[in-house]
Design a protein around this motif. Structure first.
Motif, PDB file in Angstrom:
ATOM      1  N   GLY A  90       0.823  -1.203   0.000  1.00 28.18           N
ATOM      2  CA  GLY A  90       0.000   0.000   0.000  1.00 28.18           C
ATOM      3  C   GLY A  90       0.860   1.257   0.000  1.00 28.18           C
ATOM      4  N   ARG A  99     -11.937  -4.108   0.535  1.00 28.34           N
ATOM      5  CA  ARG A  99     -11.444  -2.793   0.945  1.00 28.34           C
ATOM      6  C   ARG A  99     -12.499  -2.106   1.797  1.00 28.34           C
ATOM      7  N   THR A 150      -9.483   4.916  -2.449  1.00 33.99           N
ATOM      8  CA  THR A 150      -8.812   5.073  -1.165  1.00 33.99           C
ATOM      9  C   THR A 150      -9.480   4.217  -0.100  1.00 33.99           C
ATOM     10  N   MET A 194      -8.549   0.970   3.286  1.00 32.19           N
ATOM     11  CA  MET A 194      -7.714  -0.123   3.768  1.00 32.19           C
ATOM     12  C   MET A 194      -8.073  -1.355   2.948  1.00 32.19           C
ATOM     13  N   THR A 228      -3.638  -3.206   4.369  1.00 28.03           N
ATOM     14  CA  THR A 228      -2.628  -2.249   3.937  1.00 28.03           C
ATOM     15  C   THR A 228      -3.356  -1.035   3.361  1.00 28.03           C
ATOM     16  N   GLN A 229      -2.885   0.149   3.732  1.00 29.71           N
ATOM     17  CA  GLN A 229      -3.587   1.379   3.379  1.00 29.71           C
ATOM     18  C   GLN A 229      -3.219   1.847   1.973  1.00 29.71           C
ATOM     19  N   THR A 252      -3.982   5.193  -0.471  1.00 24.64           N
ATOM     20  CA  THR A 252      -4.510   6.552  -0.524  1.00 24.64           C
ATOM     21  C   THR A 252      -4.262   7.130  -1.911  1.00 24.64           C
TER      22      THR A 252
END
Length: 124
Positions: free
Chosen positions: A9, A38, A91, A93, A118-119, A121
């Motif tokens: 991520g 997500r 966007t 997680m 995992t993030q 953005t």
């Protein structure tokens, strides 16, 4: 017990790409459906895609069709999520999930095993 660890991520600009990885503690791919979900802040967790064992058939959520690709590499005990043409609405997680047997739908309640996430953005 299957343990899943996501990575890859990060922060990208709209239109960019990322590749997420999910490493399994043992090799479940021959008997497990593997999926990505997500969750955006303040929203419910939603299904992104899954791949079934052996036959490798896949399903994608409408919002990611044509942009995301799931793949699995047996030798590496890893599945990947290649994300292209990313949008700010992507966007969130991202979670890897595993379920024994075959999947026919992307439903959170169907999956027993989850990674920590995992993030991702995406900024405009």
């Amino acid at each position: 017990q299957v343990q899943l660890v996501e990575s890859g991520g990060g922060s990208v600009l709209a239109g960019g790409s990322l590749r997420l990885s999910c490493a399994a503690s043992k090799y479940p791919f021959s008997t497990y459906c593997m999926a990505w979900f997500r969750q955006a802040p303040g929203k419910e967790r939603e299904g992104v895609t899954y791949t079934n064992p052996i036959m490798g058939n896949t399903l994608y959520g409408d919002s990611v069709k044509g942009r995301f690709t799931i793949s699995q590499y047996y030798a590496e005990n890893t599945i990947y999520l290649q994300m292209t043409s990313l949008k700010p609405e992507d966007t969130g997680m991202y979670y890897c999930a595993a379920e024994p047997g075959y999947c026919e739908r992307l439903a959170v309640t169907d999956f027993q095993h989850w990674g920590q996430g995992t993030q991702v953005t995406v900024s405009s």
